[in-house]
Scaffold this active site. Structure first.
Site, PDB file in Angstrom:
ATOM      1  N   GLY A   1       0.815  -1.193   0.164  1.00 54.23           N
ATOM      2  CA  GLY A   1       0.017  -0.035  -0.053  1.00 54.23           C
ATOM      3  C   GLY A   1       0.994   1.323   0.089  1.00 54.23           C
ATOM      4  N   LYS A   2       1.960   1.100  -0.307  1.00 55.96           N
ATOM      5  CA  LYS A   2       3.042   2.323  -0.232  1.00 55.96           C
ATOM      6  C   LYS A   2       2.970   2.917  -1.576  1.00 55.96           C
ATOM      7  CE  LYS A   2       6.585   0.147   2.784  1.00 55.96           C
ATOM      8  NZ  LYS A   2       7.799  -0.414   3.015  1.00 55.96           N
ATOM      9  N   LEU A   3       2.261   2.410  -2.577  1.00 57.10           N
ATOM     10  CA  LEU A   3       1.996   2.887  -3.640  1.00 57.10           C
ATOM     11  C   LEU A   3       0.422   2.710  -4.061  1.00 57.10           C
ATOM     12  CD1 LEU A   3       5.174   2.858  -4.356  1.00 57.10           C
ATOM     13  CD2 LEU A   3       4.612   2.386  -6.561  1.00 57.10           C
TER      14      LEU A   3
END
Length: 311
Positions: free
Chosen positions: A279-281
């Site tokens: 979920g970092k991108l």
């Protein structure tokens, strides 16, 4: 089984007098391997810089300042293309060394390191740095640290800001002038950190490792979108990418320049697609990884992108 083909590979054409941007576009026509990835990275970086609503991060690791890349980063700050810089302490150490008038010198990797040590010369692959530079560095840092009020608490970014305010050139100076925060979460893993430890033995000033978090996360929550240029990996890469984990969405643009392999499980070589799983991108984020020497790929990336912005 039926395969779907993309566009045909075109043979790149190189001619005298062509610009960096034109060269990168030729690599895009060929579209193969890391030349094609570099072209994709320029496309993403251009969109990121044209997006006025995007918070723009820049991660700096590896020995980039000794390799002559610090001027590029300082220029990007001056142009307003970096909102948040996250760096290793080593790069900032070498930035200070350059800014106080000392230099890194061309050397060679084919040398006796034992003899270099005897002569007081430090080697970073084929770059030499004499010990005399660290003597001037230590004097400068202790002078700046001595200006900190006794009993006070400062954040790491505030400490670095004080260094930048006392310098005229380089990354720290450009950031101080532009009001761009520099975060260095592993500052103790550097000569800047070691010099602060020496200072702390006789002075009562606290550097808080967590005082930077509220300001950083506030900016992440307020940002409509976010993008990141990641030179190398390590702590700066993770610190940047994890900063969006607390928000509802990840990064919208990301470019990584690395020479590390992804199949060893280390963060420095981890693909940006892997970061998407955390979920970092965001699911719709545009991202590109360019493998190779950042002292080649960073100047090409920046030069080609600036050329497009000034058309």
């Amino acid at each position: 089984m039926t395969f779907k083909y993309g566009e045909a590979v075109q043979q790149a054409q190189v001619r005298p007098g062509m610009t960096v941007g034109e060269l990168v576009d030729e690599l895009g026509k060929a579209g193969a391997y890391n030349g094609g990835s570099l072209w994709q990275a320029v496309n993403i970086y251009e969109r990121m810089l044209r997006d006025d609503e995007a918070l723009k991060f820049f991660g700096l690791s590896g020995a980039m300042v000794p390799g002559g890349m610090g001027g590029i980063v300082a220029d990007l700050i001056g142009r307003g293309h970096i909102d948040v810089l996250v760096s290793t302490g080593a790069n900032l150490t070498h930035d200070v060394i350059e800014a106080i008038g000392c230099h890194h010198y061309h050397g060679t990797a084919q040398v006796s390191d034992a003899e270099l040590c005897e002569e007081g010369v430090n080697r970073i692959y084929d770059i030499f740095l004499p010990n005399e530079a660290f003597i001037r560095f230590e004097e400068f840092l202790q002078d700046v640290y001595s200006s900190l009020p006794e009993g006070s608490t400062v954040s790491i970014s505030e400490l670095l800001g004080r260094l930048g305010e006392r310098l005229d050139t380089g990354i720290l100076a450009a950031a101080a002038k532009a009001g761009v925060p520099i975060y260095c979460p592993a500052i103790q893993d550097s000569m800047i950190g070691l010099q602060y430890w020496l200072f702390s033995q006789t002075h009562k000033v606290t550097v808080s490792a967590f005082a930077d978090m509220p300001g950083l996360l506030d900016r992440c929550f307020e940002a409509e979108r976010a993008g990141a240029i990641l030179v190398g990996g390590g702590v700066p890469k993770n610190y940047i990418l994890q900063s969006k984990l607390m928000t509802e969405s990840g990064f919208d643009y990301a470019v990584q320049l690395t020479g590390d392999r992804p199949d060893l499980g280390g963060l420095s070589g981890a693909t940006l697609e892997e970061a998407r799983s955390w979920g970092k991108l965001t699911g719709e984020a545009t991202a590109a990884t360019v493998y190779g020497d950042a002292t080649i790929n960073l100047p090409l990336l920046v030069a080609a992108t600036l050329e497009r912005l000034e058309r």
